[in-house]
Design a protein around this motif. Sequence first.
Motif, PDB file in Angstrom:
ATOM      1  N   ASP A  11       0.869  -1.166   0.000  1.00  0.00           N
ATOM      2  CA  ASP A  11       0.000   0.000   0.000  1.00  0.00           C
ATOM      3  C   ASP A  11       0.913   1.225   0.000  1.00  0.00           C
ATOM      4  O   ASP A  11       2.130   1.103   0.149  1.00  0.00           O
ATOM      5  CB  ASP A  11      -0.970  -0.006   1.186  1.00  0.00           C
ATOM      6  N   LEU A  12       0.377   2.390  -0.212  1.00  0.00           N
ATOM      7  CA  LEU A  12       1.178   3.619  -0.246  1.00  0.00           C
ATOM      8  C   LEU A  12       0.447   4.667   0.577  1.00  0.00           C
ATOM      9  O   LEU A  12      -0.618   5.138   0.187  1.00  0.00           O
ATOM     10  CB  LEU A  12       1.372   4.112  -1.682  1.00  0.00           C
ATOM     11  N   ILE A  13       1.012   4.986   1.730  1.00  0.00           N
ATOM     12  CA  ILE A  13       0.399   5.969   2.610  1.00  0.00           C
ATOM     13  C   ILE A  13       1.345   7.160   2.693  1.00  0.00           C
ATOM     14  O   ILE A  13       2.500   7.027   3.090  1.00  0.00           O
ATOM     15  CB  ILE A  13       0.114   5.370   3.996  1.00  0.00           C
ATOM     16  N   ARG A  14       0.828   8.319   2.289  1.00  0.00           N
ATOM     17  CA  ARG A  14       1.615   9.546   2.279  1.00  0.00           C
ATOM     18  C   ARG A  14       1.445  10.305   3.583  1.00  0.00           C
ATOM     19  O   ARG A  14       0.426  10.178   4.262  1.00  0.00           O
ATOM     20  CB  ARG A  14       1.155  10.457   1.140  1.00  0.00           C
ATOM     21  N   LEU A  15       2.414  11.145   3.878  1.00  0.00           N
ATOM     22  CA  LEU A  15       2.358  11.982   5.068  1.00  0.00           C
ATOM     23  C   LEU A  15       1.111  12.862   5.043  1.00  0.00           C
ATOM     24  O   LEU A  15       0.500  13.109   6.079  1.00  0.00           O
ATOM     25  CB  LEU A  15       3.619  12.850   5.145  1.00  0.00           C
ATOM     26  N   GLU A  16       0.707  13.301   3.835  1.00  0.00           N
ATOM     27  CA  GLU A  16      -0.457  14.185   3.712  1.00  0.00           C
ATOM     28  C   GLU A  16      -1.772  13.445   3.956  1.00  0.00           C
ATOM     29  O   GLU A  16      -2.795  14.055   4.208  1.00  0.00           O
ATOM     30  CB  GLU A  16      -0.513  14.807   2.311  1.00  0.00           C
ATOM     31  N   ASP A  17      -1.745  12.107   3.831  1.00  0.00           N
ATOM     32  CA  ASP A  17      -2.953  11.322   4.052  1.00  0.00           C
ATOM     33  C   ASP A  17      -3.303  11.322   5.533  1.00  0.00           C
ATOM     34  O   ASP A  17      -2.426  11.433   6.392  1.00  0.00           O
ATOM     35  CB  ASP A  17      -2.759   9.866   3.612  1.00  0.00           C
ATOM     36  N   GLU A  18      -4.582  11.180   5.824  1.00  0.00           N
ATOM     37  CA  GLU A  18      -4.985  11.011   7.213  1.00  0.00           C
ATOM     38  C   GLU A  18      -4.442   9.669   7.691  1.00  0.00           C
ATOM     39  O   GLU A  18      -4.463   8.684   6.954  1.00  0.00           O
ATOM     40  CB  GLU A  18      -6.512  11.033   7.322  1.00  0.00           C
ATOM     41  N   ARG A  19      -3.970   9.645   8.915  1.00  0.00           N
ATOM     42  CA  ARG A  19      -3.419   8.394   9.446  1.00  0.00           C
ATOM     43  C   ARG A  19      -4.541   7.355   9.507  1.00  0.00           C
ATOM     44  O   ARG A  19      -5.564   7.584  10.148  1.00  0.00           O
ATOM     45  CB  ARG A  19      -2.819   8.627  10.822  1.00  0.00           C
ATOM     46  N   PRO A  20      -4.334   6.222   8.833  1.00  0.00           N
ATOM     47  CA  PRO A  20      -5.380   5.197   8.837  1.00  0.00           C
ATOM     48  C   PRO A  20      -5.677   4.681  10.242  1.00  0.00           C
ATOM     49  O   PRO A  20      -4.766   4.545  11.069  1.00  0.00           O
ATOM     50  CB  PRO A  20      -4.796   4.083   7.966  1.00  0.00           C
ATOM     51  N   LYS A  21      -6.935   4.404  10.480  1.00  0.00           N
ATOM     52  CA  LYS A  21      -7.359   3.853  11.770  1.00  0.00           C
ATOM     53  C   LYS A  21      -6.639   2.520  11.986  1.00  0.00           C
ATOM     54  O   LYS A  21      -6.510   1.724  11.061  1.00  0.00           O
ATOM     55  CB  LYS A  21      -8.873   3.645  11.765  1.00  0.00           C
ATOM     56  N   ASP A  22      -6.155   2.305  13.168  1.00  0.00           N
ATOM     57  CA  ASP A  22      -5.497   1.056  13.569  1.00  0.00           C
ATOM     58  C   ASP A  22      -4.226   0.751  12.772  1.00  0.00           C
ATOM     59  O   ASP A  22      -3.808  -0.405  12.685  1.00  0.00           O
ATOM     60  CB  ASP A  22      -6.462  -0.130  13.468  1.00  0.00           C
ATOM     61  N   VAL A  23      -3.579   1.771  12.206  1.00  0.00           N
ATOM     62  CA  VAL A  23      -2.365   1.528  11.415  1.00  0.00           C
ATOM     63  C   VAL A  23      -1.238   0.963  12.277  1.00  0.00           C
ATOM     64  O   VAL A  23      -0.460   0.121  11.821  1.00  0.00           O
ATOM     65  CB  VAL A  23      -1.916   2.778  10.631  1.00  0.00           C
ATOM     66  N   ARG A  24      -1.155   1.400  13.523  1.00  0.00           N
ATOM     67  CA  ARG A  24      -0.110   0.878  14.418  1.00  0.00           C
ATOM     68  C   ARG A  24      -0.258  -0.640  14.551  1.00  0.00           C
ATOM     69  O   ARG A  24       0.707  -1.386  14.438  1.00  0.00           O
ATOM     70  CB  ARG A  24      -0.223   1.562  15.788  1.00  0.00           C
ATOM     71  N   GLU A  25      -1.495  -1.093  14.780  1.00  0.00           N
ATOM     72  CA  GLU A  25      -1.749  -2.526  14.929  1.00  0.00           C
ATOM     73  C   GLU A  25      -1.470  -3.271  13.620  1.00  0.00           C
ATOM     74  O   GLU A  25      -0.938  -4.376  13.621  1.00  0.00           O
ATOM     75  CB  GLU A  25      -3.182  -2.780  15.395  1.00  0.00           C
TER      76      GLU A  25
END
Length: 169
Positions: A129-143
């Motif tokens: 997947d590709l998550i950018r700094l500008e994107d909202e932090r996805p829910k439960d991303v830490r987990e």
Amino acid sequence: MNRIPEIYHFTDDGIIPNSRHPVLVFRQVFNLDPDLGADWLEGHFAENGWTNAFRWRVYDYHHYHSNTHEVLGVYAGNASLQLGGEHGQQLQVGIGDVVILPAGTGHKSVSHSKDFAIVGAYPDGKEPDLIRLEDERPKDVREKVDTVPLPENDPLSGKSSEGLLNFWK
């Protein structure tokens, strides 16, 4: 091949999760011209189960992959990479260097030579997947990052304890 990596730890900064596993940087893994170096990296990574390879460079914006680890092998030029997010660390890389990024580790290219190029790959050919700094932090991303399984093989040394299998226990 230099089997003693540089080790970098980055913590969750509230935006980029980073990882409990360290980033590993192996310096001067090979000394080949760019075409041979790219082929060597791609073949060596594939031998060890790191596939879905690409040849390009590192994006010039902060991003991370929450679903897979990534290996970056430099086969041409040099660059300054920012690892760990805005508050992370800049690192100089050049031909022959291999950077192993655990899932969740922020990375971007700050500057690079015109000829800078890498081979990137993922364990078991995982589609990142590709998550950018500008994107909202996805829910439960830490987990999600914390549950990405350890790869079966190190991208350079296979099942040997010399690589990430030794450092990512």
